[in-house]
Write an enzyme that holds these catalytic residues in place. Sequence first.
Site, PDB file in Angstrom:
ATOM      1  N   SER A   1      50.488 100.446  69.860  1.00 43.12           N
ATOM      2  CA  SER A   1      49.800  99.094  68.938  1.00 43.12           C
ATOM      3  C   SER A   1      49.440  98.472  70.061  1.00 43.12           C
ATOM      4  O   SER A   1      48.683  98.485  70.620  1.00 43.12           O
ATOM      5  CB  SER A   1      51.501  98.143  68.587  1.00 43.12           C
ATOM      6  OG  SER A   1      51.451  97.425  67.750  1.00 43.12           O
TER       7      SER A   1
ATOM      8  N   ASP B   1      48.502  99.812  57.167  1.00 40.26           N
ATOM      9  CA  ASP B   1      48.595  98.872  58.912  1.00 40.26           C
ATOM     10  C   ASP B   1      47.559  97.493  59.037  1.00 40.26           C
ATOM     11  O   ASP B   1      46.338  98.050  58.438  1.00 40.26           O
ATOM     12  CB  ASP B   1      48.627  99.734  59.843  1.00 40.26           C
ATOM     13  CG  ASP B   1      48.931  99.164  60.982  1.00 40.26           C
ATOM     14  OD1 ASP B   1      49.355  98.122  60.978  1.00 40.26           O
ATOM     15  OD2 ASP B   1      49.227  99.853  61.757  1.00 40.26           O
TER      16      ASP B   1
ATOM     17  N   HIS C   1      52.439 100.969  59.510  1.00 42.68           N
ATOM     18  CA  HIS C   1      52.165 100.832  61.361  1.00 42.68           C
ATOM     19  C   HIS C   1      53.414 101.865  62.115  1.00 42.68           C
ATOM     20  O   HIS C   1      55.095 100.959  61.711  1.00 42.68           O
ATOM     21  CB  HIS C   1      52.631  99.321  61.398  1.00 42.68           C
ATOM     22  CG  HIS C   1      52.621  98.540  63.238  1.00 42.68           C
ATOM     23  ND1 HIS C   1      51.151  98.611  63.661  1.00 42.68           N
ATOM     24  CD2 HIS C   1      53.181  98.090  64.583  1.00 42.68           C
ATOM     25  CE1 HIS C   1      50.623  98.777  64.881  1.00 42.68           C
ATOM     26  NE2 HIS C   1      52.303  98.418  65.323  1.00 42.68           N
TER      27      HIS C   1
END
Length: 756
Positions: free
Chosen positions: A595, A697, A727
């Site tokens: 991320s 996501d 995610h």
Amino acid sequence: MSTQVVQSRGIFHGLPVFPENVKGLTAVITGANGISGQHMLRVLLQSPERWMKIICISRRLPFMKDGAVPGVVEHIALDFLDTPQAIANVLRERGVKADYVFFFSYVQVDPEPGAPIWSNAQELCRVNTLLLSNFLESLALNSIKPRRFMLQTGAKHYGGQFGSNLAPQEESDPRVLLEPNFYYDQEDCLWAYCKKHDIKWNVIRPAFILGAVPDAAMNVCFPLAVYASVRRHLGQPLDFPYDLTAWDMSVTQSSALLNSYLEEWAVLTDGAANEAFNASDDGIFTWSKFWPLLASWYGLDYIRPDDEGKYKDLILPHNPPPRGYGPPGKIRYRFSLTEWAKQPEVTQAWKDIAQQNDLSVKELHDVDRIFGFTDFAMSVSWPGASLSMAKARKLGWHGYVDSNESVREVLLDFEKLGMIPHAPALAQSGAPANTASSLTEGYAPEWLELEKTLGTRPLLTGTVEEMQGQFAALSALLSASQTPPDDTIESKDETADGIPVRIYKPKDAARTKLPIVVYYHGGGFVLGNLDTEDAWCRYLAKTTPSIVVSVDYRLGPKFKMPVMLEDSLTAFKWVYANAETLGGTKSRIFTAGTSAGGGLALLVTDALIQEGKNSHVKGVITAVPITAHPLSIPEEYKSQYTSYEKNGSGVPVADASTLNTFFEAAGCKYDDPMTFVTLSQNLSQFPPTYISTCGKDPLRDDGRVLEAMLKREGVKTKSDNYIGQPHCFWLFPNVNGEEFLANVVKGAQWVVLNSE
């Protein structure tokens, strides 16, 4: 031709983007524990750099979801019905200064028994004008001179509560003088004060306000949830109490968050000074479209109005009505929610529901005030609340939210507050049936099963402080499901030129020189630490095999970009300098991350290339990386970048609103190549790169667009996409995370192989 940049935050679209030099401001919010004040606080907390200090004035502390008051917030308990001097003394003692004031203080006086909630008009005028005048005088006594004073009133300014008025309602419409109206008295009071002290002002006029706070008064949504919950409990259909005209009437709704975004825009926009503005969701809402939706959320059949049925008629007293011609207003109903809520069967049913679900609202109280507001909203059979947004739009306001989506989010918030029972179909319904997509459609079955087990959809929402609490709770939940740390991997905490790191090494690593992976954790640049991805780092060290150095870079909102990158780069250089000591070799060092950490892994690589140190990093391994901002996607890739919108609202873990809050808190500038690697001029020099993405996501296309850009430059890439997964899904149990972990290891091994 002028150009404006707007943004989306979850279900709210067309929101303003303010200049970066608008920062370091102090706001005063009065009535901060009410529905509007609390949502104003939520909006200002999304921009901690812009709003350096927020002073909340109310008799009670504003509600905070995690119980913690953010450091930028100061609460002052005051009663504005006290004398101006007494108020001024407290403000002076607390050293109050104010750049901007948002005034929401309001007292609902008791009506005569059996009369409508606003029937005691004279007393409403006296009390609420006194609230404002006392506070204004206290500011003058302390020489507090804000740049702008915002007063929120409402759509009753236009007299729609008395019958048919001019439609649509525009800010320039004449006052309706059929009865006393405290909005007019407050406006006159504010204008006189601002003229005397040379202060600019705004007046904002919302209609029916949608929002969830512990005090449910003056809220359309809470009574609707009670009505649907009791009907479900009693096995009864959702019966619409009013007639076909009210059923089909278009009614303006005004979501509390969107109102607050508008109010922030108004006070910060020079061209909006000394103007009144309507506040609405800027869409069409009808009960005929919404009622079936509400029924579906609660698993109920519903009953439409029957125009041949028996209705009671309530004729309003003003003839002619506010517009000056035509018949007086008429409300036709079979029953009212207020009458319904007082029935013994209903009061007992709610007590049973509250006990079964451990609700905070144990009994239905203050029924006339709470249910009367929703009755009025449902009963209107004339366009009495059809607010025009033309004036604000001409000055650059473009905010919009689908009112149906807004009601759904409000009901979910009431669930989180423990005020109404859980309705599984509400949480799983996602976007309403009349929008483009459903939030259950296309998800991996194992993920939907997880949500059923959890009883909710995990999603980081609200302010940074609220997300920090949610993240801590989620991390604790996930830790409980993890196996004990792998004892074949040894770990050691160290400092890398002042940056905390944790070094993971297979116990038999001394027999060979292993690759070194410099790892950066996720968390939107504001969450996470060395512990949050400890198990993942151990797994990576064991299975690749490699030495993993996890970096604990500094976080927002205390620190701003590029501090996170600077820390990450410092740690990498320390690893490079000490590679042999760590048991590895300088010739095989890689960056990796998840991320925001995946974004940092890419940015560190880019920074090394700029310094002419291409050979120091041999490859990049990223999972669901942040690589782009939706406002600065390169033109030729914009058509490929759709996930930020398609997965923008209500998706699990992190949606667009979550990411926008992270970006703002971390000081991420949308056009900064030191934050978003897709803006880099060095992509052609990148080493082999592995990218994994998730289909549900908002960051899906961050990875896809980056891969397309790298491939165009001739860079070797490998990628995996997990259709139907959100995610960071692999952190949750029983969602096929093993496939992800195995593929990342294969991706890492591919990077190592292709770097040689």
